[in-house]
Design an enzyme around this catalytic site. Structure first.
Site, PDB file in Angstrom:
ATOM      1  N   GLU A 129      18.611 -44.054  26.404  1.00 11.57           N
ATOM      2  CA  GLU A 129      19.758 -44.161  25.503  1.00 11.57           C
ATOM      3  C   GLU A 129      21.014 -44.528  26.306  1.00 11.57           C
ATOM      4  OE1 GLU A 129      19.631 -43.831  21.899  1.00 11.57           O
ATOM      5  OE2 GLU A 129      17.708 -44.377  22.787  1.00 11.57           O
ATOM      6  N   ASN A 140      25.967 -49.742   9.248  1.00  5.89           N
ATOM      7  CA  ASN A 140      26.734 -48.520   9.491  1.00  5.89           C
ATOM      8  C   ASN A 140      28.048 -48.508   8.723  1.00  5.89           C
ATOM      9  OD1 ASN A 140      25.018 -47.118  11.431  1.00  5.89           O
ATOM     10  ND2 ASN A 140      25.408 -48.919  12.687  1.00  5.89           N
ATOM     11  N   ALA A 180      35.053 -73.303 -36.363  1.00  4.54           N
ATOM     12  CA  ALA A 180      35.871 -72.589 -35.385  1.00  4.54           C
ATOM     13  C   ALA A 180      36.391 -71.288 -35.984  1.00  4.54           C
ATOM     14  CB  ALA A 180      37.040 -73.465 -34.965  1.00  4.54           C
ATOM     15  N   ARG A 236      30.548 -43.722   8.329  1.00  2.00           N
ATOM     16  CA  ARG A 236      31.430 -44.892   8.444  1.00  2.00           C
ATOM     17  C   ARG A 236      31.462 -45.775   7.189  1.00  2.00           C
ATOM     18  NH1 ARG A 236      29.416 -47.500  13.788  1.00  2.00           N
ATOM     19  NH2 ARG A 236      27.744 -45.957  13.622  1.00  2.00           N
ATOM     20  N   ALA A 282      37.078 -73.153 -45.682  1.00  2.00           N
ATOM     21  CA  ALA A 282      37.800 -72.589 -44.536  1.00  2.00           C
ATOM     22  C   ALA A 282      38.657 -71.399 -44.952  1.00  2.00           C
ATOM     23  CB  ALA A 282      38.680 -73.666 -43.899  1.00  2.00           C
TER      24      ALA A 282
HETATM   25  C1  UD1 Z   1      18.478 -45.120  17.844  1.00  2.00           C
HETATM   26  C2  UD1 Z   1      17.622 -45.177  19.076  1.00  2.00           C
HETATM   27  C3  UD1 Z   1      18.131 -46.273  19.997  1.00  2.00           C
HETATM   28  C4  UD1 Z   1      18.158 -47.600  19.276  1.00  2.00           C
HETATM   29  C5  UD1 Z   1      18.975 -47.473  17.991  1.00  2.00           C
HETATM   30  C6  UD1 Z   1      18.851 -48.726  17.176  1.00  2.00           C
HETATM   31  C7  UD1 Z   1      16.893 -42.877  19.389  1.00  2.00           C
HETATM   32  C8  UD1 Z   1      17.083 -41.652  20.164  1.00  2.00           C
HETATM   33  N1  UD1 Z   1      17.671 -43.909  19.730  1.00  2.00           N
HETATM   34  O1  UD1 Z   1      19.779 -44.808  18.215  1.00  2.00           O
HETATM   35  O2  UD1 Z   1      17.297 -46.374  21.140  1.00  2.00           O
HETATM   36  O3  UD1 Z   1      18.717 -48.594  20.120  1.00  2.00           O
HETATM   37  O4  UD1 Z   1      18.455 -46.396  17.182  1.00  2.00           O
HETATM   38  O5  UD1 Z   1      19.771 -48.675  16.124  1.00  2.00           O
HETATM   39  O6  UD1 Z   1      16.065 -42.932  18.526  1.00  2.00           O
HETATM   40  N2  UD1 Z   1      18.248 -40.460  11.484  1.00  2.00           N
HETATM   41  C9  UD1 Z   1      17.714 -39.450  10.732  1.00  2.00           C
HETATM   42  N3  UD1 Z   1      17.732 -38.192  11.185  1.00  2.00           N
HETATM   43  C10 UD1 Z   1      18.279 -37.862  12.390  1.00  2.00           C
HETATM   44  C11 UD1 Z   1      18.832 -38.883  13.169  1.00  2.00           C
HETATM   45  C12 UD1 Z   1      18.807 -40.170  12.691  1.00  2.00           C
HETATM   46  O7  UD1 Z   1      17.211 -39.698   9.641  1.00  2.00           O
HETATM   47  O8  UD1 Z   1      18.252 -36.674  12.746  1.00  2.00           O
HETATM   48  C13 UD1 Z   1      18.229 -41.824  10.988  1.00  2.00           C
HETATM   49  C14 UD1 Z   1      19.635 -42.332  10.730  1.00  2.00           C
HETATM   50  O9  UD1 Z   1      19.996 -42.119   9.378  1.00  2.00           O
HETATM   51  C15 UD1 Z   1      19.511 -43.812  11.027  1.00  2.00           C
HETATM   52  C16 UD1 Z   1      18.404 -43.878  12.073  1.00  2.00           C
HETATM   53  O10 UD1 Z   1      17.708 -42.650  11.998  1.00  2.00           O
HETATM   54  O11 UD1 Z   1      19.069 -44.514   9.902  1.00  2.00           O
HETATM   55  C17 UD1 Z   1      18.905 -44.126  13.469  1.00  2.00           C
HETATM   56  O12 UD1 Z   1      19.858 -43.135  13.813  1.00  2.00           O
HETATM   57  P1  UD1 Z   1      21.119 -43.514  14.672  1.00  2.00           P
HETATM   58  O13 UD1 Z   1      21.854 -42.258  14.966  1.00  2.00           O
HETATM   59  O14 UD1 Z   1      21.833 -44.635  14.064  1.00  2.00           O
HETATM   60  O15 UD1 Z   1      20.436 -44.099  15.977  1.00  2.00           O
HETATM   61  P2  UD1 Z   1      20.639 -43.663  17.454  1.00  2.00           P
HETATM   62  O16 UD1 Z   1      20.013 -42.338  17.667  1.00  2.00           O
HETATM   63  O17 UD1 Z   1      22.040 -43.842  17.821  1.00  2.00           O
END
Ligand code: UD1
Ligand code: CA
Length: 454
Positions: A151, A224, A377, A15, A420
């Site tokens: 979740e 995001n 100047a 995004r 100058a």
């Molecule tokens: C997660 C939490 C959720 C919480 C939310 C807060 C889980 C399953 N859920 O949601 O409870 O309310 O964060 O924002 O953990 N990332 C990785 N590798 C992956 C997946 C994610 O590095 O395989 C990183 C992403 O880059 C990001 C962060 O982890 O920085 C969170 O991932 P995102 O998908 O935004 O969170 P959710 O799983 O939706």
């Protein structure tokens, strides 16, 4: 007890709609991930493990100077899967803080509070009560005790009413992570390995989950898209502005001030609107910075007043000098006390001695200007012959007439005077007047051309 920081930074950040990996997007001039690393270092973490994926090499190279263990997650199969990647190098003792490369503003004090809260229980987390919990994991409690995180997509209608959400920040004993992480499954609506499932495992093991809330919501907010990025940027700038005002700086408008680095300030410093400070800068007592100035890695000594729209890069400015409006000080500009630099004056790699003035439309490059000089100047030091740079040396109390070109290498003596409009190509001795110009031609009773009759 030793602390490990685990930073999740593998996500793509679709995004953001950017060529840059999300965690490298700048906030206050520093990559998002850099803020998290900085906070981790302040916590004296024994080791920092960063999980990377998208934009891997670029992310790693950006932090090549830092002492970080990098772990690759080639496929993003969920937050639990991400932390599983660290197991081969995760110590078996100590505690881990789990942070996110895109949650840049979590405060050290809040994390210390979490570490403390977790000492007894072995597992703790940061939660937050929000008005609109849509999309977040919900904190399910029974008799006030955390039972699980569900979740949003897996939650029942009843659970979706819960307004306490999971921020994703946890503190867990490493021994427990080694125990629990291999047991995660992806048997859920999203088919992901949820890190949140360790909470239920802990409850099954009879553990109580510690939980704290941050002082302010922005600490746990993630980035995001660019709208959220700008909101956190403003929040961060507001915090910095408040700190500076408490240190004795007058900010005309804290909402129109940007610090992208650090600044050391004396007392009674005044900063007008729309000033940007980058790198590390120092401002002495009573320094005043006019509207719209940009200062990068610059030191300005006490009593100096800078008029609007002046730009500084790696300059050193003495006491009680007057600069601008519209002045430009480039790297290597070193001004002694009581110097005046006026509008449209550019100074690069040049020193000006005490009391010297260049008030209008001037270029001083690779020059050494003595004390008490007047640079008229439109004076230009012609420092570049198309291939090499050469030096101009101007003695004390020299007077350079307006619109002179000093063709370097050239030396102007003490108390020398340049007429100058001169193009000076040879050295001028002390106390000498030099000028170089054609005889003035005159035609008396001159008739101007007339418009042709139609
Ligand atoms: C997660 C939490 C959720 C919480 C939310 C807060 C889980 C399953 N859920 O949601 O409870 O309310 O964060 O924002 O953990 N990332 C990785 N590798 C992956 C997946 C994610 O590095 O395989 C990183 C992403 O880059 C990001 C962060 O982890 O920085 C969170 O991932 P995102 O998908 O935004 O969170 P959710 O799983 O939706
Ligand atoms: Ca997700």
């Amino acid at each position: 007890m030793s602390t490990t920081v685990i930073i999740l930074a593998a996500g793509k950040g679709t995004r953001m709609r950017s060529h840059l990996p999300k965690v490298l997007q700048p906030l206050a001039g520093q990559p998002l991930l850099g803020h998290v690393i900085e906070t981790s270092k302040q916590l004296h973490a024994q080791n920092i493990i960063t999980i990377f994926g998208h934009g891997g090499d670029l992310v790693k190279n950006t932090f090549a100077q830092e002492n970080i263990d990098w772990v690759e997650q080639t496929e993003q199969l969920g937050t639990g899967h991400a932390v599983q990647m660290t197991l081969p190098i995760l110590p078996h003792t100590g505690t881990s803080l789990i942070l996110y490369g895109d949650v840049p503003l979590v405060r050290k004090e809040t994390l210390e509070q979490l570490l403390n809260a977790t000492k007894e229980t072995g597992i703790g987390m940061i939660t937050l009560n929000v008005e609109d919990p849509t999309g977040y994991g919900r904190i399910v409690r029974t008799n006030g005790k955390v039972q699980a995180i569900v979740e949003h997509k897996d939650a029942s209608d009843e659970q979706r009413q819960i307004k306490e959400i999971n921020t994703g920040i946890y503190c867990v004993e490493n021994a427990k992570l080694h125990q629990w992480l291999p047991r995660l499954s992806n048997n859920n609506v999203q088919g992901e390995y949820y890190l949140t499932d360790i909470v239920e495992m802990a409850v099954q093991d009879g553990l109580e989950i510690a939980s704290i809330q941050p002082q302010q919501a922005f600490e746990v907010e993630g980035v995001n898209d660019r709208v959220q990025l700008s909101a956190l940027e403003r929040e961060f700038q507001k915090q910095q502005a408040l700190t500076l005002m408490r240190e004795g700086v007058t900010l005309t408008d804290p909402n129109r001030f940007d610090l992208r680095g650090s600044v050391k300030v004396g007392q009674d410093v005044k900063i007008d609107i729309n000033v940007i400070i980058e790198g590390h800068c120092e401002l002495g007592d009573f320094v005043e910075i006019g509207a719209g100035c940009v200062l990068k890695s610059t030191k300005i000594a006490s009593g100096t007043k800078v008029q609007p729209y002046s730009v500084f890069d790696s300059a050193v400015v003495g006491e009680d000098t007057q600069i601008g409006p519209f002045a430009r000080l480039r790297p290597g500009a070193v001004l002694a006390n009581d110097v005046h630099i006026g509008n449209f004056v550019e100074v690069k790699n040049s020193t000006l001695g005490q009391g010297s003035k260049a008030n209008h439309f001037t270029y001083l490059g690779d020059s050494q200007v003595g004390t008490g000089c007047n640079i008229g100047a439109g004076t230009i030091t012609c420092n570049y012959d198309g291939a090499n740079k050469h030096k101009t040396i101007i003695g004390d109390h020299a007077f350079i007439g307006s619109n002179s070109s000093l063709v370097a290498p050239v030396q102007i003596g003490n108390y020398a005077t340049i007429g100058a409009g001169s193009v000076i190509t040879r050295n001028v001795a002390d106390h000498t007047l030099a000028f170089e110009r054609a005889q003035q031609t005159e035609k008396a009773n001159y008739q101007r051309p007339q418009k042709a009759q139609k």
